[in-house]
Design an enzyme around this catalytic site. Structure first.
Site, short mmCIF file in Angstrom:
data_model
loop_
_atom_site.label_atom_id
_atom_site.label_comp_id
_atom_site.label_asym_id
_atom_site.label_seq_id
_atom_site.Cartn_x
_atom_site.Cartn_y
_atom_site.Cartn_z
N ASP A 87 2.77 5.74 -6.81
CA ASP A 87 3.95 5.68 -5.94
C ASP A 87 5.27 5.68 -6.69
O ASP A 87 6.30 6.07 -6.13
CB ASP A 87 3.87 4.43 -5.05
CG ASP A 87 2.76 4.55 -4.04
OD1 ASP A 87 2.66 5.62 -3.42
OD2 ASP A 87 1.99 3.58 -3.87
N HIS A 139 0.88 -1.18 0.00
CA HIS A 139 0.00 0.00 0.00
C HIS A 139 0.92 1.23 0.00
O HIS A 139 1.76 1.38 -0.89
CB HIS A 139 -0.91 -0.10 1.23
CG HIS A 139 -2.09 0.83 1.26
ND1 HIS A 139 -2.44 1.68 0.24
CD2 HIS A 139 -3.03 1.05 2.23
CE1 HIS A 139 -3.52 2.36 0.57
NE2 HIS A 139 -3.90 2.00 1.78
N HIS A 188 -2.07 -2.24 -10.11
CA HIS A 188 -3.09 -1.68 -9.24
C HIS A 188 -4.29 -2.61 -9.20
O HIS A 188 -4.61 -3.25 -10.19
CB HIS A 188 -3.53 -0.29 -9.74
CG HIS A 188 -4.20 0.49 -8.66
ND1 HIS A 188 -5.54 0.43 -8.43
CD2 HIS A 188 -3.67 1.33 -7.73
CE1 HIS A 188 -5.83 1.20 -7.39
NE2 HIS A 188 -4.73 1.76 -6.95
N1 COA Z 1 5.30 -6.50 -10.45
C1 COA Z 1 5.26 -7.68 -11.09
N2 COA Z 1 4.13 -8.35 -11.31
C2 COA Z 1 2.99 -7.82 -10.86
C3 COA Z 1 2.95 -6.59 -10.19
C4 COA Z 1 4.16 -5.93 -9.98
N3 COA Z 1 4.20 -4.75 -9.34
N4 COA Z 1 1.67 -6.28 -9.86
C5 COA Z 1 0.94 -7.30 -10.31
N5 COA Z 1 1.73 -8.23 -10.91
C6 COA Z 1 1.30 -9.48 -11.51
C7 COA Z 1 1.28 -10.56 -10.43
O1 COA Z 1 2.50 -11.24 -10.34
C8 COA Z 1 0.16 -11.43 -10.93
O2 COA Z 1 0.64 -12.19 -12.01
P1 COA Z 1 0.21 -13.74 -12.15
O3 COA Z 1 -1.29 -13.69 -12.33
O4 COA Z 1 0.99 -14.20 -13.34
O5 COA Z 1 0.60 -14.39 -10.85
C9 COA Z 1 -0.84 -10.44 -11.52
O6 COA Z 1 -0.05 -9.32 -11.93
C10 COA Z 1 -1.90 -9.99 -10.51
O7 COA Z 1 -1.22 -9.48 -9.35
P2 COA Z 1 -1.83 -9.46 -7.88
O8 COA Z 1 -0.73 -9.17 -6.90
O9 COA Z 1 -2.64 -10.71 -7.65
O10 COA Z 1 -2.82 -8.24 -8.00
P3 COA Z 1 -3.55 -7.54 -6.79
O11 COA Z 1 -4.70 -6.85 -7.40
O12 COA Z 1 -3.81 -8.50 -5.68
O13 COA Z 1 -2.45 -6.53 -6.25
C11 COA Z 1 -1.08 -4.66 -6.06
C12 COA Z 1 -2.42 -5.19 -6.58
C13 COA Z 1 -1.04 -3.16 -6.18
C14 COA Z 1 -0.93 -5.06 -4.58
C15 COA Z 1 0.05 -5.29 -6.89
O14 COA Z 1 -0.03 -4.84 -8.22
C16 COA Z 1 1.40 -5.01 -6.28
O15 COA Z 1 1.85 -5.74 -5.38
N6 COA Z 1 2.11 -3.95 -6.76
C17 COA Z 1 3.36 -3.55 -6.18
C18 COA Z 1 3.13 -2.77 -4.90
C19 COA Z 1 2.60 -1.39 -5.16
O16 COA Z 1 3.10 -0.68 -6.02
N7 COA Z 1 1.61 -0.99 -4.35
C20 COA Z 1 1.02 0.35 -4.43
C21 COA Z 1 -0.36 0.30 -5.00
S1 COA Z 1 -0.97 1.92 -5.31
#
Ligand code: COA
Length: 371
Positions: A307, A217, A256
């Site tokens: 971010d 987050h 996201h």
């Molecule tokens: N880097 C690499 N791969 C990513 C990614 C990232 N930042 N964000 C998503 N993915 C990929 C995942 O590996 C997953 O791939 P798969 O289906 O092959 O396993 C797919 O995209 C879905 O990701 P998931 O983590 O399940 O999505 P979510 O909706 O649960 O999570 C976030 C959303 C924001 C938590 C996630 O994108 C993330 O962890 N981002 C990095 C942290 C971040 O920047 N947070 C700030 C948000 S404003």
């Protein structure tokens, strides 16, 4: 159980009149106003007023709001004592979480000191708390936090650096608008769940700060900075990020839950980052960040969220990395407060069900007979 249920993805958990996120996959509105208009033409104080009081302020209302915020910047003695006691090694997010909780004990919610007054007090005091703690522990200085800066962005810069650079001021003010509100995100949902049990106003804000601190987050801006700082040039960045993706690592500052094609806040952060890079004559960090963005799009069709470039913006403004996420708190306090008030106005305890996946009925065995 599907991953969607696990993360409550796509599940409607309430109603709100405060914000829409990603309606067409890429837009953001605060109480009906687009973030593009607000960030281009408004100020953080206007946005905070809009979120709290449900309308854009007139000039007179805005002046009065800013005057109230500016009058409230001095730290009370008991809070100063706590800030001095908290260890230098604390994460600054823990400092704000503790400061908020302590304030709740000394300035409890009453009919007079209501949610609006508490929110205004916190908006004023969070930058003061952070900078007092920072200077006390890292520079050995006890600073006076009552500045005459015209707004929260200038107040923060004045306390941190002793001067307010105009471009830095614009950058911080814009970033606060971008961070101010975002629907039922994890920290806001935490605040609403907490508020629904009817505690005082400080409890949900304290809980929300804890939730915001995590790297998935608000904490992502610090981790995005760590990533960008790893690389000395664009070639290393391209190779390094491709390797991380091959190793199935998450790249912080990308992806996201709600936006599917674009995070509109990222455009502002990117432009500011480029302006600040030009001002500083930076020839490394911004090009590296841009190359990472390109690689992420080419390899994963993932776009930067707010971010990613905000990490560059804050760094170029001379802000130490561990203070990045606390700036998010300064801003999101307005959004959290609006949601707590909305929850209170039409409250019902939030208490979902869960599918039980543990063992079936077991016979109790006395302790002497357990193997
Ligand atoms: N880097 C690499 N791969 C990513 C990614 C990232 N930042 N964000 C998503 N993915 C990929 C995942 O590996 C997953 O791939 P798969 O289906 O092959 O396993 C797919 O995209 C879905 O990701 P998931 O983590 O399940 O999505 P979510 O909706 O649960 O999570 C976030 C959303 C924001 C938590 C996630 O994108 C993330 O962890 N981002 C990095 C942290 C971040 O920047 N947070 C700030 C948000 S404003």
């Amino acid at each position: 159980m599907s991953d969607n249920i696990k993360g409550l993805q796509g599940i409607t958990a309430g109603q709100t009149a405060i914000c829409t996120v990603g309606e067409d996959g890429k837009s953001l509105h605060y109480r009906g106003y687009s973030i593009t208009d607000l960030a281009n033409k408004g100020s953080f104080e206007e946005v905070a007023y809009l979120l709290l009081y449900k309308k854009l302020p007139t000039q007179q209302e805005l002046d009065a709001f800013k005057k109230r915020l500016a009058a409230d910047r001095a730290l009370p003695k008991h809070l100063i004592n706590v800030l001095e006691l908290l260890p230098k090694e604390s994460h600054p997010m823990d400092v704000l979480r503790s400061g908020c909780s302590v304030l709740g004990s000394f300035e409890p919610e009453t009919d007079e000191h209501d949610g609006y007054a508490i929110t205004e007090r916190l908006l004023s005091l969070f930058p003061s708390m952070l900078c007092y703690w920072y200077h006390y522990h890292f520079d050995g200085k006890k600073i006076n936090t009552q500045t005459d800066a015209p707004d929260i962005a200038a107040h923060f810069l004045q306390l941190l650096h002793g001067v307010v650079d105009p471009l830095h001021h614009k950058a911080i003010n814009t970033s606060l608008m971008l961070y101010a509100e975002h629907g039922f995100n994890a920290s806001t949902f935490t605040a609403r769940v907490c508020a629904a049990t009817l505690p005082d106003f400080y409890a949900p804000i304290t809980a929300a700060i804890g939730t915001l601190s995590g790297p998935l987050h608000g904490g992502a801006n610090e981790h995005a900075y760590d990533l960008i700082s790893l690389y000395a040039n664009t070639k290393d960045a391209e190779e390094g990020v491709k390797q991380k993706l091959a190793d199935k690592e998450k790249i912080m500052g990308f992806g996201h839950r709600v936006y599917k094609t674009h995070d509109p806040r990222s455009d502002f952060a990117k432009i500011l980052s480029q302006q600040l890079a030009d001002e500083r004559g930076d020839a490394t960090m911004y090009p590296v960040a841009e190359r990472i963005e390109q690689v992420m799009w080419d390899e994963k069709k993932l776009f930067p969220n707010v971010d990613f470039y905000t990490a560059c913006v804050y760094h170029f403004c001379g802000i130490p990395k561990t203070l990045f996420t606390p700036l998010f708190v300064f801003a999101r306090t307005a959004g959290w407060a609006a949601h707590i008030m909305e929850q209170r106005a039409d409250n019902r305890l939030i208490r979902p069900d869960a599918d039980y996946i543990g063992p079936g009925a077991l016979d109790y065995v006395g302790i002497a007979d357990r193997g």
